[in-house]
Design an enzyme around this catalytic site. Structure first.
Site, PDB file in Angstrom:
ATOM      1  N   PHE A 132      -4.811  -6.751   1.784  1.00 31.62           N
ATOM      2  CA  PHE A 132      -4.523  -5.883   2.925  1.00 31.62           C
ATOM      3  C   PHE A 132      -5.247  -6.462   4.141  1.00 31.62           C
ATOM      4  O   PHE A 132      -6.446  -6.741   4.090  1.00 31.62           O
ATOM      5  CB  PHE A 132      -5.016  -4.467   2.621  1.00 31.62           C
ATOM      6  CG  PHE A 132      -4.544  -3.454   3.612  1.00 31.62           C
ATOM      7  CD1 PHE A 132      -3.233  -3.014   3.601  1.00 31.62           C
ATOM      8  CD2 PHE A 132      -5.404  -2.953   4.570  1.00 31.62           C
ATOM      9  CE1 PHE A 132      -2.789  -2.076   4.524  1.00 31.62           C
ATOM     10  CE2 PHE A 132      -4.971  -2.011   5.499  1.00 31.62           C
ATOM     11  CZ  PHE A 132      -3.654  -1.576   5.472  1.00 31.62           C
ATOM     12  N   ASP A 203     -11.733  -3.633  -3.601  1.00 33.08           N
ATOM     13  CA  ASP A 203     -11.147  -2.601  -2.748  1.00 33.08           C
ATOM     14  C   ASP A 203     -10.227  -1.767  -3.639  1.00 33.08           C
ATOM     15  O   ASP A 203      -9.274  -2.291  -4.226  1.00 33.08           O
ATOM     16  CB  ASP A 203     -10.369  -3.248  -1.593  1.00 33.08           C
ATOM     17  CG  ASP A 203      -9.862  -2.213  -0.593  1.00 33.08           C
ATOM     18  OD1 ASP A 203      -9.624  -1.059  -0.986  1.00 33.08           O
ATOM     19  OD2 ASP A 203      -9.689  -2.578   0.599  1.00 33.08           O
ATOM     20  N   TYR A 228      -7.447   8.931   1.802  1.00 30.71           N
ATOM     21  CA  TYR A 228      -6.204   9.617   2.203  1.00 30.71           C
ATOM     22  C   TYR A 228      -4.985   9.191   1.409  1.00 30.71           C
ATOM     23  O   TYR A 228      -3.891   9.646   1.663  1.00 30.71           O
ATOM     24  CB  TYR A 228      -5.944   9.435   3.706  1.00 30.71           C
ATOM     25  CG  TYR A 228      -5.983   8.016   4.230  1.00 30.71           C
ATOM     26  CD1 TYR A 228      -4.903   7.170   4.060  1.00 30.71           C
ATOM     27  CD2 TYR A 228      -7.097   7.533   4.901  1.00 30.71           C
ATOM     28  CE1 TYR A 228      -4.937   5.869   4.532  1.00 30.71           C
ATOM     29  CE2 TYR A 228      -7.147   6.234   5.376  1.00 30.71           C
ATOM     30  CZ  TYR A 228      -6.058   5.403   5.189  1.00 30.71           C
ATOM     31  OH  TYR A 228      -6.097   4.126   5.652  1.00 30.71           O
ATOM     32  N   LYS A 229      -5.157   8.305   0.430  1.00 32.86           N
ATOM     33  CA  LYS A 229      -4.003   7.884  -0.375  1.00 32.86           C
ATOM     34  C   LYS A 229      -3.917   8.795  -1.607  1.00 32.86           C
ATOM     35  O   LYS A 229      -3.644   9.975  -1.465  1.00 32.86           O
ATOM     36  CB  LYS A 229      -4.139   6.404  -0.693  1.00 32.86           C
ATOM     37  CG  LYS A 229      -3.969   5.572   0.597  1.00 32.86           C
ATOM     38  CD  LYS A 229      -4.263   4.105   0.445  1.00 32.86           C
ATOM     39  CE  LYS A 229      -4.015   3.400   1.786  1.00 32.86           C
ATOM     40  NZ  LYS A 229      -4.656   2.086   1.850  1.00 32.86           N
ATOM     41  N   ARG A 385       9.076   0.100  -0.354  1.00 33.70           N
ATOM     42  CA  ARG A 385       7.944   0.452  -1.207  1.00 33.70           C
ATOM     43  C   ARG A 385       8.030   1.931  -1.594  1.00 33.70           C
ATOM     44  O   ARG A 385       8.181   2.796  -0.733  1.00 33.70           O
ATOM     45  CB  ARG A 385       6.633   0.171  -0.456  1.00 33.70           C
ATOM     46  CG  ARG A 385       5.398   0.305  -1.311  1.00 33.70           C
ATOM     47  CD  ARG A 385       4.166  -0.164  -0.581  1.00 33.70           C
ATOM     48  NE  ARG A 385       3.786   0.762   0.487  1.00 33.70           N
ATOM     49  CZ  ARG A 385       2.551   0.837   1.000  1.00 33.70           C
ATOM     50  NH1 ARG A 385       1.603   0.021   0.556  1.00 33.70           N
ATOM     51  NH2 ARG A 385       2.282   1.693   1.958  1.00 33.70           N
TER      52      ARG A 385
HETATM   53  C1  LIG Z   1      -5.072   1.581   3.087  1.00 33.65           C
HETATM   54  C2  LIG Z   1      -6.002   0.430   2.909  1.00 33.65           C
HETATM   55  C3  LIG Z   1      -7.130   0.285   3.722  1.00 33.65           C
HETATM   56  C4  LIG Z   1      -7.330   1.238   4.852  1.00 33.65           C
HETATM   57  O1  LIG Z   1      -8.378   0.952   5.666  1.00 33.65           O
HETATM   58  P1  LIG Z   1      -8.749   1.979   6.824  1.00 33.65           P
HETATM   59  O2  LIG Z   1     -10.025   1.496   7.334  1.00 33.65           O
HETATM   60  O3  LIG Z   1      -8.781   3.343   6.232  1.00 33.65           O
HETATM   61  O4  LIG Z   1      -7.654   1.946   7.843  1.00 33.65           O
HETATM   62  C5  LIG Z   1      -8.012  -0.749   3.435  1.00 33.65           C
HETATM   63  N1  LIG Z   1      -7.772  -1.613   2.415  1.00 33.65           N
HETATM   64  C6  LIG Z   1      -6.683  -1.505   1.645  1.00 33.65           C
HETATM   65  C7  LIG Z   1      -6.464  -2.456   0.526  1.00 33.65           C
HETATM   66  C8  LIG Z   1      -5.755  -0.490   1.875  1.00 33.65           C
HETATM   67  O5  LIG Z   1      -4.666  -0.396   1.115  1.00 33.65           O
END
Ligand SMILES: *Cc1c(COP(=O)(O)O)cnc(C)c1O
Length: 426
Positions: A132, A203, A228-229, A385
């Site tokens: 990501f 992560d 939030y996921k 997705r």
């Molecule tokens: C959703 C996600 C993030 C989100 O990071 P934020 O700082 O909350 O915007 C980070 N890493 C991964 C792998 C994600 O899927």
């Protein structure tokens, strides 16, 4: 397989009752809980209580009386149960991006302090090209700040384990890939890192609340994750950070091992000492004042996951994603969809992706469907997705979503100018 067969699976589903804990409209099939979890029905009342009673009436007294000050550790302790960590190894704070910064900085500092002959030659931070992007951006910024003593090396998903050698200081990878849903073998990759003398940061953004994770059994060093996921904490919910107890002990004597040395990570914030001295343990991964309203919402969201149990959630998630793959391939054959996720459920998280030449307008048409919106999302360049949050997605939803997808493709309902307009958030 028929729709009635799917309905029968729902009837037999031990998690079926958990769906009623969420406020989901009838006209929506929500397949994006991997990007923003649905709203638990208990959240509005809890948030109202925090705002009206704890804040409105309690005012500043609530930091103590309503135990606001303990919320980051309390919610962290709940999340610890989902990721195989001890309660005092996890704190809720900041965003995932900021926690990546803290974890990577601490890991590099630990590595530099190790009495190893070759420590100076460990100049590589290893990650994945398809990680990501925020993780990569944060790593780039931190390495620039450190004067380019380190180099960010990016390899393909399948090459991570092989690429870990004694030049690697830290491995920073995401357990479940955001784009394909492919899942790393956490135990194997972590073992490889340890054997090579590298430190491992996971992560867990697409794992926490969807896939059982055993950080300590795997010997993980650091982890970060998202609220939030699958944890249903609401848009922009606080994230979490995990640091293995042995590292919390190892950095105890270094005040700036975690360099975002804000006052709430201080040993005695209310002593207002001009000199920074870190709290012991995970508390030093706090920075500034936590968002109490957001933490209250996250706490409710995490409880919805704990109430179902992570093993039962994973079992249902595997069944839902297997069913989706099978139905799309049998009922949407000939429409140009290619599976972009691992076919074997053991190798993927709780989402399934298909590549399609017109993925963007196809997803817009699914979302705009007047009868029943099918809400998934699009990831550049050509990925449809679909996330399957097993707490509230039903087997009939899988069936109906596939029928809508087939309809959109067969009638070319996507081939309209309004579905081709770009949007800021995809
Ligand atoms: C959703 C996600 C993030 C989100 O990071 P934020 O700082 O909350 O915007 C980070 N890493 C991964 C792998 C994600 O899927």
């Amino acid at each position: 397989m028929t729709r009635d067969d799917c309905a029968a699976l729902d009837t037999a589903d031990p998690l079926a009752e958990h769906r009623s804990a969420f406020a989901l409209a009838d006209g929506v099939i929500y397949l994006d809980g991997n990007s923003l979890g649905a709203l638990p029905r208990a959240t509005p009342a809890r948030v109202r209580e925090v705002i009206e009673r704890e804040w409105g009436e309690g005012l500043i007294r609530s930091w103590n009386a309503a135990r606001w000050i303990e919320a980051p550790r309390r919610v962290g302790g709940l999340i610890a149960r989902l990721i195989g960590a001890l309660p005092h190894e996890v704190i809720c704070a900041d965003s995932t991006s900021i926690n990546v910064f803290k974890a990577l900085a601490a890991a590099l500092k630990l590595q530099a302090a190790r009495p190893r002959v070759r420590a100076r030659e460990r100049r590589v931070v290893l990650s994945e090209r398809t990680n990501f992007p925020t993780d990569l951006y944060i790593a780039q910024g931190l390495l620039a700040l450190l004067g380019d003593r380190y180099e960010l090396k990016l390899v393909d998903f399948d090459e991570v384990a092989e690429a870990i050698d004694n030049t690697v200081a830290v491995v920073l990878v995401t357990h479940v890939n955001y784009q394909t849903g492919a899942m790393h073998d956490m135990a194997a990759v972590t073992r490889r890192a340890r054997d090579a003398g590298a430190l491992m940061i996971w992560d867990l953004a697409h794992s926490a609340g969807a896939v059982p994770v055993s950080l300590n059994d795997c010997g993980a060093d650091f982890a970060v994750g998202c609220g939030y996921k699958y944890l249903n904490g609401g848009p922009g919910a606080p994230a979490f950070a995990f640091v293995a107890e042995r590292h919390l002990n190892a950095i105890a004597g270094d005040p700036f091992a975690q360099p975002l040395s804000g006052w709430l990570g201080h040993r005695a914030p209310f002593a207002f000492d001009p000199a920074y001295a870190p709290a012991s343990g995970i508390d030093r991964f706090a920075v500034g004042t936590p968002s109490i309203v957001a933490l209250a919402a996250l706490e409710v969201g995490v409880q919805t996951v704990l109430a179902a149990g992570i093993d039962a959630l994973r079992a249902k998630s595997v069944a839902l994603t297997d069913l989706f793959v099978e139905l799309v391939e049998s009922r949407c054959a000939g429409f140009g969809l290619t599976l972009a996720s691992p076919r074997t459920s053991a190798d993927r998280g709780s989402q399934v992706c298909f590549a399609h030449e017109h993925a963007w307008p196809v997803m817009q048409a699914l979302i705009a469907n007047p009868a029943r919106a099918v809400i998934g999302d699009f990831r550049a360049p050509d990925i449809l997705r679909f996330g399957f949050a097993p707490l509230y997605v039903r087997y009939v939803d899988v069936w109906d979503a596939v029928e809508q997808l087939r309809d959109v493709l067969a009638t070319r309902a996507w081939d309209r100018p309004e579905f081709k307009q770009p949007r800021t958030v995809t």
